[in-house]
Design a protein around this motif. Structure first.
Motif, mmCIF file in Angstrom:
data_model
loop_
_atom_site.group_PDB
_atom_site.id
_atom_site.type_symbol
_atom_site.label_atom_id
_atom_site.label_comp_id
_atom_site.label_asym_id
_atom_site.label_seq_id
_atom_site.Cartn_x
_atom_site.Cartn_y
_atom_site.Cartn_z
ATOM 1 N N LEU A 156 -0.594 32.138 -4.581
ATOM 2 C CA LEU A 156 0.399 33.322 -5.646
ATOM 3 C C LEU A 156 1.640 32.834 -6.532
ATOM 4 C CD1 LEU A 156 -0.612 36.735 -3.939
ATOM 5 C CD2 LEU A 156 -1.028 36.088 -6.476
ATOM 6 N N ALA A 157 2.941 32.428 -5.606
ATOM 7 C CA ALA A 157 3.932 31.396 -5.433
ATOM 8 C C ALA A 157 3.391 31.239 -6.716
ATOM 9 C CB ALA A 157 4.233 31.505 -4.305
ATOM 10 N N GLU A 158 2.859 29.950 -6.508
ATOM 11 C CA GLU A 158 2.595 29.269 -7.876
ATOM 12 C C GLU A 158 2.776 29.441 -8.972
ATOM 13 O OE1 GLU A 158 3.032 24.955 -8.205
ATOM 14 O OE2 GLU A 158 3.739 26.110 -6.720
ATOM 15 N N GLU A 159 1.306 30.408 -8.808
ATOM 16 C CA GLU A 159 1.343 31.303 -10.192
ATOM 17 C C GLU A 159 2.247 32.026 -10.939
ATOM 18 O OE1 GLU A 159 -1.862 33.958 -11.526
ATOM 19 O OE2 GLU A 159 -2.499 33.724 -9.773
ATOM 20 N N TYR A 160 3.498 32.384 -9.491
ATOM 21 C CA TYR A 160 3.991 33.208 -10.205
ATOM 22 C C TYR A 160 5.386 32.365 -11.298
ATOM 23 C CZ TYR A 160 8.921 35.882 -10.120
ATOM 24 O OH TYR A 160 9.648 36.580 -10.257
ATOM 25 N N LYS A 161 5.503 30.983 -10.240
ATOM 26 C CA LYS A 161 5.895 30.465 -11.121
ATOM 27 C C LYS A 161 5.999 29.454 -12.496
ATOM 28 C CE LYS A 161 8.225 28.325 -6.462
ATOM 29 N NZ LYS A 161 8.075 27.051 -6.040
ATOM 30 N N LYS A 162 5.085 29.167 -12.942
ATOM 31 C CA LYS A 162 4.311 29.180 -13.810
ATOM 32 C C LYS A 162 4.345 30.456 -15.515
ATOM 33 C CE LYS A 162 1.006 25.368 -11.994
ATOM 34 N NZ LYS A 162 -0.276 25.476 -11.925
ATOM 35 N N ARG A 163 4.970 31.198 -14.396
ATOM 36 C CA ARG A 163 5.075 32.271 -16.008
ATOM 37 C C ARG A 163 6.172 32.616 -15.663
ATOM 38 N NH1 ARG A 163 0.219 37.403 -14.351
ATOM 39 N NH2 ARG A 163 -1.866 36.252 -14.221
ATOM 40 N N ASN A 164 6.675 33.126 -17.129
ATOM 41 C CA ASN A 164 7.605 33.897 -17.005
ATOM 42 C C ASN A 164 8.274 35.307 -17.011
ATOM 43 O OD1 ASN A 164 7.924 32.451 -19.610
ATOM 44 N ND2 ASN A 164 6.374 33.234 -20.509
ATOM 45 N N LYS A 165 8.872 35.328 -16.190
ATOM 46 C CA LYS A 165 9.529 36.273 -15.546
ATOM 47 C C LYS A 165 9.339 37.805 -15.884
ATOM 48 C CE LYS A 165 13.759 34.378 -12.630
ATOM 49 N NZ LYS A 165 15.223 34.241 -12.563
ATOM 50 N N GLU A 166 8.973 38.519 -17.384
ATOM 51 C CA GLU A 166 8.583 39.018 -18.126
ATOM 52 C C GLU A 166 7.356 39.218 -17.588
ATOM 53 O OE1 GLU A 166 10.380 36.869 -19.473
ATOM 54 O OE2 GLU A 166 12.007 37.597 -19.486
ATOM 55 N N ASN A 167 6.531 38.057 -17.069
ATOM 56 C CA ASN A 167 5.060 38.707 -17.000
ATOM 57 C C ASN A 167 4.800 38.588 -14.964
ATOM 58 O OD1 ASN A 167 2.477 38.908 -16.863
ATOM 59 N ND2 ASN A 167 1.449 37.476 -17.966
ATOM 60 N N ASN A 168 5.834 40.073 -14.582
ATOM 61 C CA ASN A 168 5.219 39.249 -12.744
ATOM 62 C C ASN A 168 3.949 39.337 -12.572
ATOM 63 O OD1 ASN A 168 6.413 39.450 -10.742
ATOM 64 N ND2 ASN A 168 8.041 40.964 -10.477
ATOM 65 N N ILE A 169 4.094 39.005 -10.751
ATOM 66 C CA ILE A 169 2.581 39.346 -10.483
ATOM 67 C C ILE A 169 2.500 40.083 -8.919
ATOM 68 C CG2 ILE A 169 1.459 37.191 -12.021
ATOM 69 C CD1 ILE A 169 1.746 35.151 -9.553
ATOM 70 N N ASN A 170 1.997 40.339 -8.779
ATOM 71 C CA ASN A 170 2.415 40.649 -7.154
ATOM 72 C C ASN A 170 2.176 39.455 -6.185
ATOM 73 O OD1 ASN A 170 1.771 42.036 -4.752
ATOM 74 N ND2 ASN A 170 -0.312 42.148 -4.576
ATOM 75 N N GLN A 171 3.523 39.129 -5.081
ATOM 76 C CA GLN A 171 3.592 37.946 -4.686
ATOM 77 C C GLN A 171 3.140 38.184 -3.213
ATOM 78 O OE1 GLN A 171 6.063 35.184 -5.368
ATOM 79 N NE2 GLN A 171 7.331 36.490 -6.671
ATOM 80 N N SER A 172 2.200 39.222 -2.391
ATOM 81 C CA SER A 172 1.985 39.186 -1.654
ATOM 82 C C SER A 172 0.433 39.447 -1.285
ATOM 83 C CB SER A 172 2.159 40.852 -1.290
ATOM 84 O OG SER A 172 1.231 42.105 -1.691
ATOM 85 N N VAL A 173 -0.111 39.496 0.347
ATOM 86 C CA VAL A 173 -0.843 39.114 0.471
ATOM 87 C C VAL A 173 -1.208 39.996 2.056
ATOM 88 C CG1 VAL A 173 -2.879 37.642 1.587
ATOM 89 C CG2 VAL A 173 -1.108 37.066 -0.339
ATOM 90 N N TYR A 174 -2.363 40.429 2.911
ATOM 91 C CA TYR A 174 -2.197 40.896 3.383
ATOM 92 C C TYR A 174 -3.495 40.625 4.507
ATOM 93 C CZ TYR A 174 -3.171 45.363 6.864
ATOM 94 O OH TYR A 174 -3.648 45.895 8.248
ATOM 95 N N SER A 175 -3.057 40.128 5.460
ATOM 96 C CA SER A 175 -4.112 39.975 6.302
ATOM 97 C C SER A 175 -4.460 40.381 7.499
ATOM 98 C CB SER A 175 -3.886 38.304 7.242
ATOM 99 O OG SER A 175 -3.566 36.652 6.176
#
Length: 404
Positions: A156-175
């Motif tokens: 998710l963090a890698e995907e976030y870096k590739k996107r524009n900041k305006e196109n935010n994604i949730n960077q969280s996971v629950y184990s």
């Protein structure tokens, strides 16, 4: 939010425990996870349940000593083979430095090789950790759930870096895993904990690249109780490039094991808010700030469980996560050891003034918006919490607060 879960975590189900002068049903029971899973399933618009992958023992052995892991794998069989009752393997005598302080660990372990009771006494520090025929399977699964969460979070963090900041994604996971882990050190179990899931996930994210994680990830469909290391070890991590991780432990009890594992490590900032005085009794003071290179990278916030209210708890959490120390650390990733036993009705713990479910929602918000955590990926790893009928709601509120 992805929720990593597998039913094998329910298999560890000891018939009883002996604590506080009583023999009673084992409180760290499968119903804990079932309560949380029920809530997760009721909110499909917010939570996506994912099965774990298998990363072998390799990441576990980056934290835990090999002989200790072999003990966890084998102790139940050795117990039964020695003629002991098959319902449960549990210790009754434990190492104490005043008893064995002048004897080397090598000699002590040699003395215990033929006696499972002795082995439990070497590799455990209390009677809370009982072993049954399926305990190792649940332990291993719990760790793989934490590792899968770490892997997915980095994706998710890698995907976030590739996107524009305006196109935010949730960077969280629950184990969503059990047994919990934060009381276990690199070589000793206790407090219902066997493998330190938070520590294993932390080291995994620091020492393995995303490409290495992808390569070692295998299907979890077949369980081998005596699995050995099957994936190659990573190259030694470059200290200058190692990810900086802040572990925020909100379990009622001090995470003595997590503290011990990272006590001299400046790449991990361990923060624990916990009830004091209370279990594990010997650790958790504000004087414990780390040692050597890790000096200043350990923060304990002990609170009196008799007087701590919702307001006091949130004030302490906010001040800690917005402090100059945690902000200056500039973590790349946050790992939350998410214990839920701070609730006032908890049968073994509880802050007596924590009575508002909304407090847990605000805990999640603080993990998202505080100066030290804003914009960082967050991995939630399940720890304690024993108010069965409330656990789903409490867990949900923390996660929903983060997602808000």
């Amino acid at each position: 939010m992805d929720v990593i879960y597998n039913e094998d975590c329910l298999l560890h189900d000891p018939p009883f425990e002996a604590t506080r002068g009583q023999v009673k049903p084992y409180l760290e029971c499968p119903a804990r996870l079932e309560s949380i899973k029920k809530f997760i399933d009721s909110q499909p618009q917010q939570f996506n349940v994912v099965r774990p992958q298998d990363y072998s023992l390799t990441p576990i052995l980056r934290v835990h000593e090999k002989d200790y892991v072999e003990f966890l794998q084998n102790i139940y069989k050795e117990w039964v083979d020695s003629g002991m009752p098959p319902e449960i393997a549990i210790g009754s005598a434990f190492q104490h430095p005043k008893v064995i302080g002048k004897v080397s660990q090598e000699v002590i372990k040699k003395n215990t090789l033929s006696n499972p009771l002795g082995k439990i006494g070497v590799y455990s520090f209390d009677t809370a950790n009982a072993h049954t025929k399926d305990t190792w399977r649940s332990i291993y699964t719990s760790a793989q759930i934490a590792l899968t969460g770490a892997h997915r979070l980095l994706k998710l963090a890698e995907e976030y870096k590739k996107r524009n900041k305006e196109n935010n994604i949730n960077q969280s996971v629950y184990s969503l895993c059990r047994p919990p882990g934060h009381h276990s050190t690199s070589c000793v179990a206790g407090g219902y904990c066997f493998i330190n899931n938070a520590a294993v996930a932390t080291r995994f994210m620091q020492e393995f690249t995303l490409e290495e994680m992808n390569a070692m990830s295998e299907s979890f469909d077949i369980f081998d109780a005596f699995k050995s290391t099957i994936a190659r070890a990573p190259q030694p991590a470059d200290e200058k490039k190692k990810k900086k991780i802040m572990i925020v432990d909100i379990d009622f009890h001090h995470g003595n094991g997590t503290q011990d594992i990272f006590y001299d490590d400046p790449s991990v900032l361990y923060v624990s808010l916990h009830g004091s005085p209370g279990y594990p009794f010997f650790t958790g003071s504000i004087e414990e700030t780390g040692q050597g290179a890790g000096e200043g990278y350990n923060i304990n916030v002990p609170m009196d469980p008799k007087t701590t209210t919702d307001e006091i708890y949130l004030d302490n959490l906010s001040k800690t996560l917005n402090s100059s120390v945690t902000e200056k650390f500039s973590a790349d990733i946050i790992v939350c050891s998410m214990g839920l036993d701070t609730w006032h009705e908890d049968p073994v713990a509880g802050m007596k003034g924590l009575k508002n479910v909304g407090t847990y929602y605000k805990m999640g918000q603080l993990l998202k918006t505080s100066k030290s955590s804003i914009g960082r990926p967050v991995l939630f790893i399940q720890e304690g919490g024993y108010t069965i009928e409330k656990l789903g709601l409490l867990a949900g509120r923390v996660l929903q607060g983060y997602l808000s």
